[in-house]
Scaffold this motif. Structure first.
Motif, PDB file in Angstrom:
ATOM      1  N   LEU A 182      10.515  -7.611  -9.555  1.00  0.00           N
ATOM      2  CA  LEU A 182      11.753  -7.319 -10.277  1.00  0.00           C
ATOM      3  C   LEU A 182      12.948  -8.035  -9.648  1.00  0.00           C
ATOM      4  O   LEU A 182      13.793  -8.591 -10.346  1.00  0.00           O
ATOM      5  N   VAL A 183      13.002  -8.027  -8.318  1.00  0.00           N
ATOM      6  CA  VAL A 183      14.105  -8.676  -7.616  1.00  0.00           C
ATOM      7  C   VAL A 183      14.084 -10.181  -7.842  1.00  0.00           C
ATOM      8  O   VAL A 183      15.123 -10.809  -8.076  1.00  0.00           O
ATOM      9  N   ASP A 184      12.885 -10.783  -7.788  1.00  0.00           N
ATOM     10  CA  ASP A 184      12.775 -12.225  -8.042  1.00  0.00           C
ATOM     11  C   ASP A 184      13.206 -12.573  -9.460  1.00  0.00           C
ATOM     12  O   ASP A 184      13.869 -13.596  -9.687  1.00  0.00           O
ATOM     13  N   PHE A 185      12.836 -11.728 -10.411  1.00  0.00           N
ATOM     14  CA  PHE A 185      13.218 -11.955 -11.807  1.00  0.00           C
ATOM     15  C   PHE A 185      14.736 -11.886 -11.968  1.00  0.00           C
ATOM     16  O   PHE A 185      15.349 -12.766 -12.587  1.00  0.00           O
ATOM     17  N   ALA A 186      15.349 -10.839 -11.384  1.00  0.00           N
ATOM     18  CA  ALA A 186      16.804 -10.702 -11.468  1.00  0.00           C
ATOM     19  C   ALA A 186      17.508 -11.842 -10.749  1.00  0.00           C
ATOM     20  O   ALA A 186      18.536 -12.350 -11.218  1.00  0.00           O
ATOM     21  N   SER A 187      16.931 -12.276  -9.625  1.00  0.00           N
ATOM     22  CA  SER A 187      17.520 -13.384  -8.876  1.00  0.00           C
ATOM     23  C   SER A 187      17.537 -14.670  -9.685  1.00  0.00           C
ATOM     24  O   SER A 187      18.539 -15.399  -9.714  1.00  0.00           O
ATOM     25  N   ASN A 188      16.428 -14.961 -10.366  1.00  0.00           N
ATOM     26  CA  ASN A 188      16.364 -16.176 -11.190  1.00  0.00           C
ATOM     27  C   ASN A 188      17.366 -16.123 -12.334  1.00  0.00           C
ATOM     28  O   ASN A 188      18.001 -17.136 -12.667  1.00  0.00           O
ATOM     29  N   LYS A 189      17.515 -14.955 -12.945  1.00  0.00           N
ATOM     30  CA  LYS A 189      18.476 -14.805 -14.040  1.00  0.00           C
ATOM     31  C   LYS A 189      19.905 -15.014 -13.538  1.00  0.00           C
ATOM     32  O   LYS A 189      20.725 -15.669 -14.205  1.00  0.00           O
ATOM     33  N   MET A 190      20.204 -14.446 -12.356  1.00  0.00           N
ATOM     34  CA  MET A 190      21.550 -14.601 -11.797  1.00  0.00           C
ATOM     35  C   MET A 190      21.814 -16.051 -11.405  1.00  0.00           C
ATOM     36  O   MET A 190      22.929 -16.563 -11.589  1.00  0.00           O
ATOM     37  N   ASP A 191      20.795 -16.730 -10.892  1.00  0.00           N
ATOM     38  CA  ASP A 191      20.960 -18.136 -10.508  1.00  0.00           C
ATOM     39  C   ASP A 191      21.267 -19.001 -11.731  1.00  0.00           C
ATOM     40  O   ASP A 191      22.139 -19.880 -11.678  1.00  0.00           O
ATOM     41  N   THR A 195      28.662   1.563 -13.770  1.00  0.00           N
ATOM     42  CA  THR A 195      29.323   0.345 -14.247  1.00  0.00           C
ATOM     43  C   THR A 195      28.981   0.019 -15.699  1.00  0.00           C
ATOM     44  O   THR A 195      29.636  -0.831 -16.306  1.00  0.00           O
ATOM     45  N   THR A 196      27.981   0.705 -16.269  1.00  0.00           N
ATOM     46  CA  THR A 196      27.613   0.416 -17.657  1.00  0.00           C
ATOM     47  C   THR A 196      28.694   0.873 -18.642  1.00  0.00           C
ATOM     48  O   THR A 196      28.708   0.425 -19.790  1.00  0.00           O
ATOM     49  N   VAL A 197      29.603   1.746 -18.199  1.00  0.00           N
ATOM     50  CA  VAL A 197      30.663   2.220 -19.108  1.00  0.00           C
ATOM     51  C   VAL A 197      31.607   1.079 -19.492  1.00  0.00           C
ATOM     52  O   VAL A 197      32.274   1.136 -20.523  1.00  0.00           O
ATOM     53  N   PHE A 198      31.658   0.023 -18.669  1.00  0.00           N
ATOM     54  CA  PHE A 198      32.533  -1.109 -18.965  1.00  0.00           C
ATOM     55  C   PHE A 198      31.954  -2.007 -20.063  1.00  0.00           C
ATOM     56  O   PHE A 198      32.607  -2.960 -20.491  1.00  0.00           O
ATOM     57  N   ALA A 199      30.734  -1.697 -20.505  1.00  0.00           N
ATOM     58  CA  ALA A 199      30.104  -2.517 -21.543  1.00  0.00           C
ATOM     59  C   ALA A 199      30.828  -2.391 -22.884  1.00  0.00           C
ATOM     60  O   ALA A 199      30.678  -3.253 -23.760  1.00  0.00           O
ATOM     61  N   VAL A 200      31.634  -1.333 -23.064  1.00  0.00           N
ATOM     62  CA  VAL A 200      32.346  -1.150 -24.333  1.00  0.00           C
ATOM     63  C   VAL A 200      33.528  -2.108 -24.458  1.00  0.00           C
ATOM     64  O   VAL A 200      34.061  -2.315 -25.555  1.00  0.00           O
ATOM     65  N   LEU A 201      33.950  -2.706 -23.346  1.00  0.00           N
ATOM     66  CA  LEU A 201      35.072  -3.633 -23.383  1.00  0.00           C
ATOM     67  C   LEU A 201      34.628  -4.986 -23.942  1.00  0.00           C
ATOM     68  O   LEU A 201      33.488  -5.409 -23.735  1.00  0.00           O
ATOM     69  N   PRO A 202      35.517  -5.683 -24.660  1.00  0.00           N
ATOM     70  CA  PRO A 202      35.159  -6.987 -25.243  1.00  0.00           C
ATOM     71  C   PRO A 202      35.219  -8.123 -24.219  1.00  0.00           C
ATOM     72  O   PRO A 202      35.628  -9.232 -24.529  1.00  0.00           O
ATOM     73  N   LEU A 203      34.822  -7.828 -22.991  1.00  0.00           N
ATOM     74  CA  LEU A 203      34.832  -8.804 -21.904  1.00  0.00           C
ATOM     75  C   LEU A 203      33.512  -8.701 -21.139  1.00  0.00           C
ATOM     76  O   LEU A 203      32.810  -7.686 -21.233  1.00  0.00           O
ATOM     77  N   PRO A 204      33.145  -9.735 -20.398  1.00  0.00           N
ATOM     78  CA  PRO A 204      31.938  -9.628 -19.575  1.00  0.00           C
ATOM     79  C   PRO A 204      32.046  -8.456 -18.603  1.00  0.00           C
ATOM     80  O   PRO A 204      33.110  -8.215 -18.031  1.00  0.00           O
ATOM     81  N   ASN A 205      30.958  -7.745 -18.462  1.00  0.00           N
ATOM     82  CA  ASN A 205      30.943  -6.571 -17.585  1.00  0.00           C
ATOM     83  C   ASN A 205      30.836  -7.036 -16.130  1.00  0.00           C
ATOM     84  O   ASN A 205      29.779  -6.973 -15.499  1.00  0.00           O
ATOM     85  N   ILE A 206      31.976  -7.493 -15.597  1.00  0.00           N
ATOM     86  CA  ILE A 206      31.995  -8.049 -14.238  1.00  0.00           C
ATOM     87  C   ILE A 206      31.589  -7.007 -13.188  1.00  0.00           C
ATOM     88  O   ILE A 206      30.800  -7.324 -12.279  1.00  0.00           O
ATOM     89  N   PRO A 207      32.081  -5.747 -13.257  1.00  0.00           N
ATOM     90  CA  PRO A 207      31.657  -4.758 -12.257  1.00  0.00           C
ATOM     91  C   PRO A 207      30.145  -4.561 -12.228  1.00  0.00           C
ATOM     92  O   PRO A 207      29.549  -4.449 -11.147  1.00  0.00           O
ATOM     93  N   PHE A 208      29.514  -4.543 -13.413  1.00  0.00           N
ATOM     94  CA  PHE A 208      28.065  -4.353 -13.461  1.00  0.00           C
ATOM     95  C   PHE A 208      27.335  -5.501 -12.775  1.00  0.00           C
ATOM     96  O   PHE A 208      26.433  -5.297 -11.944  1.00  0.00           O
ATOM     97  N   PHE A 209      27.717  -6.745 -13.109  1.00  0.00           N
ATOM     98  CA  PHE A 209      27.022  -7.893 -12.540  1.00  0.00           C
ATOM     99  C   PHE A 209      27.274  -8.014 -11.035  1.00  0.00           C
ATOM    100  O   PHE A 209      26.403  -8.466 -10.291  1.00  0.00           O
ATOM    101  N   TRP A 210      28.473  -7.624 -10.594  1.00  0.00           N
ATOM    102  CA  TRP A 210      28.744  -7.675  -9.163  1.00  0.00           C
ATOM    103  C   TRP A 210      27.926  -6.630  -8.408  1.00  0.00           C
ATOM    104  O   TRP A 210      27.332  -6.938  -7.361  1.00  0.00           O
TER     105      TRP A 210
END
Length: 273
Positions: free
Chosen positions: A59-68, A156-171
């Protein structure tokens, strides 16, 4: 895979711990990681005999590749665009990451030995003790930070309602991944530098430049998983750039050039308190 560790004091009690993998060795773990959700589910669903840690690694490798991939897309964004500004924000956030975390993350699961380069004036026992300390401390700190990041992810998923990238979630997702990697690196380094805790003696090979610990277990000599290499060249570079408030930036740049280290990461050690 053998990792090369470079250890030296940079300012007072602040020591630098940095890694440069040997050029001939390549980490092939990323090539075996899943690239799609379908592939990921296939691997997890068919790995009944594997431990939960092994599944977490997938799972970590998969998430790492997506983030890269996402990060590389931001790097290529046009100057002044919103994605370019996000990239600048990401660089600022990454600059806040402690150098010890970057070092521990560099110790991958495929590393089975370490070559430790340090100034010839330092005592080998002190170098080993420092390595054990940073590894043991990392297992405690990054386990705590990992669980803390996992706890914050749903919030951090609560920020998904905003019309902007969910920066807190990704960080927070990145911090979860980063602390997991640092935790695993800490455990791996602790395992390597604690290998052969029996009665030890020291032997010298390649003249007086390379020392390899040999441990005696029931009369049988066992080579340790680390190789100690006191470096006269590193010692000279330290003396050349030694100042009252630590190593000069010029000396650090020279050391990084000679030993193939990341200059910005080493400078972080100098600035840390």
């Amino acid at each position: 895979m053998r990792a090369r560790l470079v250890v030296f004091p940079v300012r007072g009690r602040n020591w630098c711990f940095s890694t440069s993998l040997q050029p001939s060795v390549s980490d092939s773990s990323s090539s075996h990681s899943p690239s799609t959700f379908k592939h990921l589910w296939s691997i997890i669903s068919t790995s009944h005999g594997k431990s939960s840690t092994s599944k977490a690694e997938v799972l970590v490798d998969f998430a790492s590749n997506k983030m890269d991939k996402g990060w590389k897309a931001l790097e290529k964004a046009p100057e002044g665009s919103f994605k370019n500004k996000l990239h600048g924000l990401g660089l600022w956030l990454l600059s806040r990451v402690k150098p010890s975390e970057i070092f521990l993350k560099s110790i991958s699961k495929d590393v089975n030995g370490v070559e430790v380069i340090y100034p010839s004036s330092l005592n080998a026992r002190l170098v080993r003790r420092r390595l054990r300390h940073i590894a043991m401390r990392g297992t405690i700190i990054h386990k705590k930070y990992f669980y803390g990041s996992v706890t914050l992810l749903p919030l951090t998923t609560v920020f998904a309602v905003l019309p902007l990238p969910n920066i807190p979630f990704f960080w927070i997702l990145f911090r979860t991944y980063s602390n997991w990697r640092a935790l695993k690196g800490s455990e791996k380094l602790l395992q390597l530098v604690s290998d052969g805790s029996q009665t030890s003696s020291s032997t010298t090979i390649n003249g007086d430049e390379t020392q390899r610990d040999v441990f005696v277990n029931n009369g049988e000599k066992l080579l340790s998983s680390w190789v100690l290499k006191p470096s006269k060249e590193l010692e000279e570079l330290l003396h050349r750039g030694d100042e009252e408030d630590g190593l000069s930036k010029t000396a650090i740049s020279d050391i990084c050039r000679v030993f193939d280290l990341e200059t910005n990461d080493v400078l972080k050690y100098r600035a840390s308190t």
